[in-house]
Design an enzyme around this catalytic site. Structure first.
Site, PDB file in Angstrom:
ATOM      1  N   PHE A   1       0.820  -1.233   0.000  1.00  0.00           N
ATOM      2  CA  PHE A   1       0.000   0.000   0.000  1.00  0.00           C
ATOM      3  C   PHE A   1       0.852   1.281   0.000  1.00  0.00           C
ATOM      4  O   PHE A   1       2.059   1.210  -0.013  1.00  0.00           O
ATOM      5  CB  PHE A   1      -1.069  -0.018   1.098  1.00  0.00           C
ATOM      6  N   GLU A   2       0.181   2.406  -0.051  1.00  0.00           N
ATOM      7  CA  GLU A   2       0.844   3.724  -0.205  1.00  0.00           C
ATOM      8  C   GLU A   2       1.695   3.748  -1.475  1.00  0.00           C
ATOM      9  O   GLU A   2       2.767   4.344  -1.508  1.00  0.00           O
ATOM     10  CB  GLU A   2       1.718   4.046   1.023  1.00  0.00           C
ATOM     11  N   GLY A   3       1.224   3.093  -2.508  1.00  0.00           N
ATOM     12  CA  GLY A   3       2.001   2.959  -3.736  1.00  0.00           C
ATOM     13  C   GLY A   3       2.887   1.733  -3.590  1.00  0.00           C
ATOM     14  O   GLY A   3       3.704   1.676  -2.678  1.00  0.00           O
TER      15      GLY A   3
END
Lengths: 591, 260
Positions: A402-404
């Site tokens: 997550f978060e890229g």
């Protein structure tokens, strides 16, 4: 009060410029307030969260909500990033990063907290209208409202802007009618409001503040996840959801600015969170290794275990140096701008987007390494839920996604640097040309009296190696380099190692200036790390050279790469034993 | 109500101590320090009394400059101001001497109640509060678990913990000194707001040499030796029939262990 550092470097400039240790923010620069905040957050973790970990992991969401409200009421933790004007505290960035680090020991709770304070609240802080801020921020700061962020869809994950959710203005022009399905929404089970992304008329990507109570808003069942099982993750269903027209967040068609910038901020905090989780895992390993007897001795006495403990600590320390260096730069930049102007504040953070991505990737991979070794140290017990490392191992894995994803972030690291160079914001090309012209020169002799002289040289050379190889790739592929993802990612690996090496080295040099009884240990730590990292840089460099040139040209550059990556041999085994010995004596991560 | 809380800074209880070279104490160079546990509870009680009756909570500490850090935590928890009597060389050691110094400072202060911890976690003398009351000519109650103050009547009721699970309510005229037991309440956190406000609050430094105290008449205590308890593992296996073994065991419990 520690001296504040200056933001002398622009974003990405570390790659082409040397830094003075004084300009680098380190945990040794924490103010008395920072230390008190760290202590308070740690106390809250130990007294309120850890004892209830099992209930949290069983997804007792009422408990999570109760603890979030308690964190707000008794410690003001939810007000930390909300400006004072809206009943928050608006503390500096190191403060909120320290809290993120300290709460990360229980991943599920840390994620619930982080999603509320970060991606849930910050879009309104940075992009909200005055009315939106007054309406929502005081309640978010007090925990009266809990927030979530809804970007991902079934067919748009990394490619977030390809969302299919739609928003249409109602006939009476009083509301937006939203339709769509959002996936993996952290905090969805209890959140009162959602930052939702949808395309106006199917084309203009935009953000909306959507309250749970609005008609047409529905939350699906909980996902069954591998880790952070105590956090809430559900689908958000929007079926003709009626959102008041004034709840459009930011400008119509500018939703991507919100989506991407908010993720940026999350990245450095996530990095610090990984540091906190790694410290917790190391602490548990130290006590376990001291107690667990095999062959008539505690396993802590074996070199095989000591080497693991030392390497876990080395990487944690480097990650910490990288994360706080970046927070320090952002904070210094924020001190120069009018923080009440969200545009300026955002630009200050955006300046260091490259560093944020570096910290995200490096720290999340560091933690995966640390928790994997932690399970190994615990042996069969590490595979059992009776021991905490089993949870650490599962909880860590999501961080790389997550978060890229780390792949997207690697592409961003190289991509953003090249883009900045092209826009003239970073003298990357000039630095690269300078290196090409120096290729045949001979290095100066090292001063045998100077401490860490070789390591300083290695860091300098690592930058040269990276610039040379990346420069060649850029020459060969030009605009098409973005399609050569393997090359771009290998370049990102080199850039990250440069950042890691240099951040750690500057921190040791700063400690040396201040004086510390543990200086010798820090010197060993940084030498171990730098001598390993330069070999990694060499490997990535070779991979790129093999693909971008051939024949005599390749041989020339390979020789140059070899020269840049040259380093002496260390007795790293003995150094790592010393590091492990110090940790085992302290019985906690105390570096 | 004017409340005054005495805080002592002690070495962190979770630290692994090492004996100093002279063998008369512990090495302090690598230690972290914190507020003694009972004192933290006495601060919590003071803050609760202020919430109930209004007024002011002041912290009084005797110690070296590093004690400011612990005081700052007390201010972050909500105390209004603090006085630090600076004893950087650690000259004042015995409870009697400490009480004399504190009493001298308190001559200049107004207070309705003085709260101290029942005892400190380092030396555990449990005397300072009592001696302080005596030197100030005030009534006192020790090992207090609950306080009911009546500022209008200038009276305070205190619940004392006694032996064998007995408790005792006592009533004292104010001003008075109460020494507070640990574990009687939930100690509040220093909130973020509190932490940020703490740096703006006053810590008045008083030099020991500026105080008119003569400690020469106070008997000194010399620490001869400090050591870790010796860990001994002794096992004796009794031989014989059950009846014989029981007889031997009873004999040993009576004569050697002297427990029956």
């Amino acid at each position: 009060m520690a001296a504040e550092v200056q933001a002398k470097l622009k974003g990405g400039e570390f790659l082409i410029t040397a830094s003075d240790p004084q300009d680098v923010f380190t945990p040794e620069d924490f103010t008395e307030e920072h230390q008190m905040i760290a202590q308070m957050a740690q106390q809250f973790m130990e007294r309120e969260i850890l004892p209830q970990c099992e209930r949290i992991e069983d997804q007792d969401l009422d408990l999570t909500v109760e603890l979030l409200r308690k964190a707000a009421a008794e410690l003001d933790l939810l007000a930390i990033d909300v400006p004072q004007k809206y009943e928050g505290l608006g503390l500096d960035k190191p403060s909120s990063t320290i809290v993120a680090e300290k709460l990360s020991r229980v991943g599920s709770f840390a994620i619930s907290y982080g999603a509320h304070c970060g991606i849930g609240t910050l879009p309104i802080v940075y992009f909200g209208t005055e009315e939106q801020k007054q309406q929502y921020l005081p309640k978010l700061a007090k925990g009266e409202l809990l927030a979530a962020y809804a970007l991902t869809e079934a067919t748009s994950g990394s490619d977030a802007l390809a969302a299919k959710s739609t928003a249409v203005l109602s006939e009476d022009k009083k509301s937006w009618v939203l339709n769509g399905e959002k996936l993996w929404i952290t905090n969805a089970g209890f959140a009162d409001l959602f930052i939702v992304f949808a395309k106006v008329d199917g084309k203009d990507f935009s953000a909306f503040i959507v309250e749970r109570k609005f008609a047409g808003v529905q939350v699906g069942t909980e996902e069954k996840k591998m880790g952070i099982k105590g956090s809430s993750t559900c689908i958000l269903l929007l079926e003709n959801a009626r959102v008041p027209v004034e709840n459009l967040l930011g400008e119509k068609g500018k939703g991507h600015k919100i989506a991407l910038n908010i993720l940026n901020i999350g990245r450095y905090k996530l990095g610090a969170g990984c540091v906190g989780a790694a410290k917790a895992a190391i602490g548990d390993c130290l006590s376990y290794a001291g107690e667990r007897q095999q062959f008539g001795r505690p396993i802590a006495e074996f070199g095989a275990i000591q080497e693991k403990l030392a390497e876990m600590a080395i990487r944690t320390w480097i990650a910490e140096s990288m994360a706080y260096r970046t927070v320090g730069l952002i904070d210094a930049r924020l001190r120069e701008v009018d923080v009440d102007d969200p545009g300026q504040a955002l630009k200050a953070i955006e300046e260091y987007a490259v560093e944020c991505s570096i910290v995200k990737v490096w720290c999340t991979e560091m933690l995966d390494f640390v928790v994997d070794e932690a399970v190994q140290i615990f042996g069969g017990n590490g595979y059992s839920q009776e021991y905490p490392v089993e949870r650490y191992y599962r909880d860590s894995r999501i961080n790389r996604i997550f978060e890229g994803t780390n792949e997207i972030n690697r592409l961003l690291i190289t991509g953003m640097l090249l883009r900045r160079a092209k826009k003239g914001e970073l003298a990357l090309m000039q630095a690269t040309e300078q290196i090409f012209s120096e290729l045949t020169s001979f290095p100066e002799e090292l001063d045998p009296e100077e401490k860490l002289a070789e390591e300083k040289r290695i860091v300098e050379n690592a930058k040269k190696a990276t610039l040379m190889v990346a420069g060649l790739a850029s020459q060969k592929y030009g605009e098409a380099l973005t399609d050569e993802q393997e090359v771009v990612m290998a370049a990102a690996d080199m850039i990250m190692e440069v950042h890691g090496m240099e951040s750690g080295l500057l921190r040791v040099l700063k400690i040396a200036q201040k004086g510390s009884k543990d200086l010798e240990l820090y010197e060993k730590l940084i030498r171990c790390y730098i001598h390993d990292a330069i070999d990694k840089i060499s490997l990535s460099g070779k991979k790129i050279l093999g693909s971008v040139c051939e024949g005599d040209e390749q041989r020339t550059y390979q020789a140059a790469l070899r020269k840049f990556c040259k380093h002496s041999l260390l007795n790293s085994i003995s150094m790592r034993r010393n590091i492990a010995g110090a940790l085992l004596k302290a019985q906690e991560y105390n570096l | 109500m004017k409340l005054l809380t005495c805080l002592k800074q002690i070495p962190d209880r979770d630290t692994r101590y090492e004996i100093n070279a002279a063998g008369t104490g512990i090495k302090t160079s690598d230690l972290t320090f914190e507020i003694s546990e009972c004192d933290e509870y006495s601060l919590e009680e003071s803050l609760k009394l202020r919430e109930e009756h209004g007024g002011e909570v002041a912290i009084l500490t005797l110690g070296p400059q590093r004690a400011e850090k612990s005081i700052r935590k007390g201010l972050a928890m909500g105390a209004d101001r603090a006085i630090l009597v600076r004893d950087d060389e650690g000259k004042v050691t015995t409870p009697h001497a400490v009480a004399k110094v504190l009493a001298e400072v308190l001559k200049e202060e107004e207070y309705d109640l003085i709260l101290t911890g029942t005892q400190s976690d380092d030396w555990s003398y449990a005397q300072t509060g009592v001696l302080l009351a005596e030197l100030l000519g005030l009534p006192h109650a020790t090992i207090v678990m609950e306080i009911r103050a009546d500022p209008a009547q200038k009276k305070v009721k205190a619940l004392r913990e006694m032996e064998s699970g007995w408790f005792q309510w006592v009533e004292l005229p104010m001003p008075a000194v109460l020494t507070i037991q640990a574990g009687i309440s939930q100690i509040r956190y220093a909130s973020l707001k509190g932490i940020m406000q703490a740096k703006k609050k006053e810590i008045r430094n008083v030099e020991l040499s500026d105080l008119n105290v003569d400690l020469s008449s106070v008997p000194e205590v010399e620490v001869l030796k400090v050591y870790f308890p010796v860990v001994e593992k002794k096992a004796e296996i009794l031989q014989g029939s059950t009846a014989e073994v029981v007889e031997q065991l009873v004999e040993k419990l009576k004569k050697e262990a002297k427990v029956i």
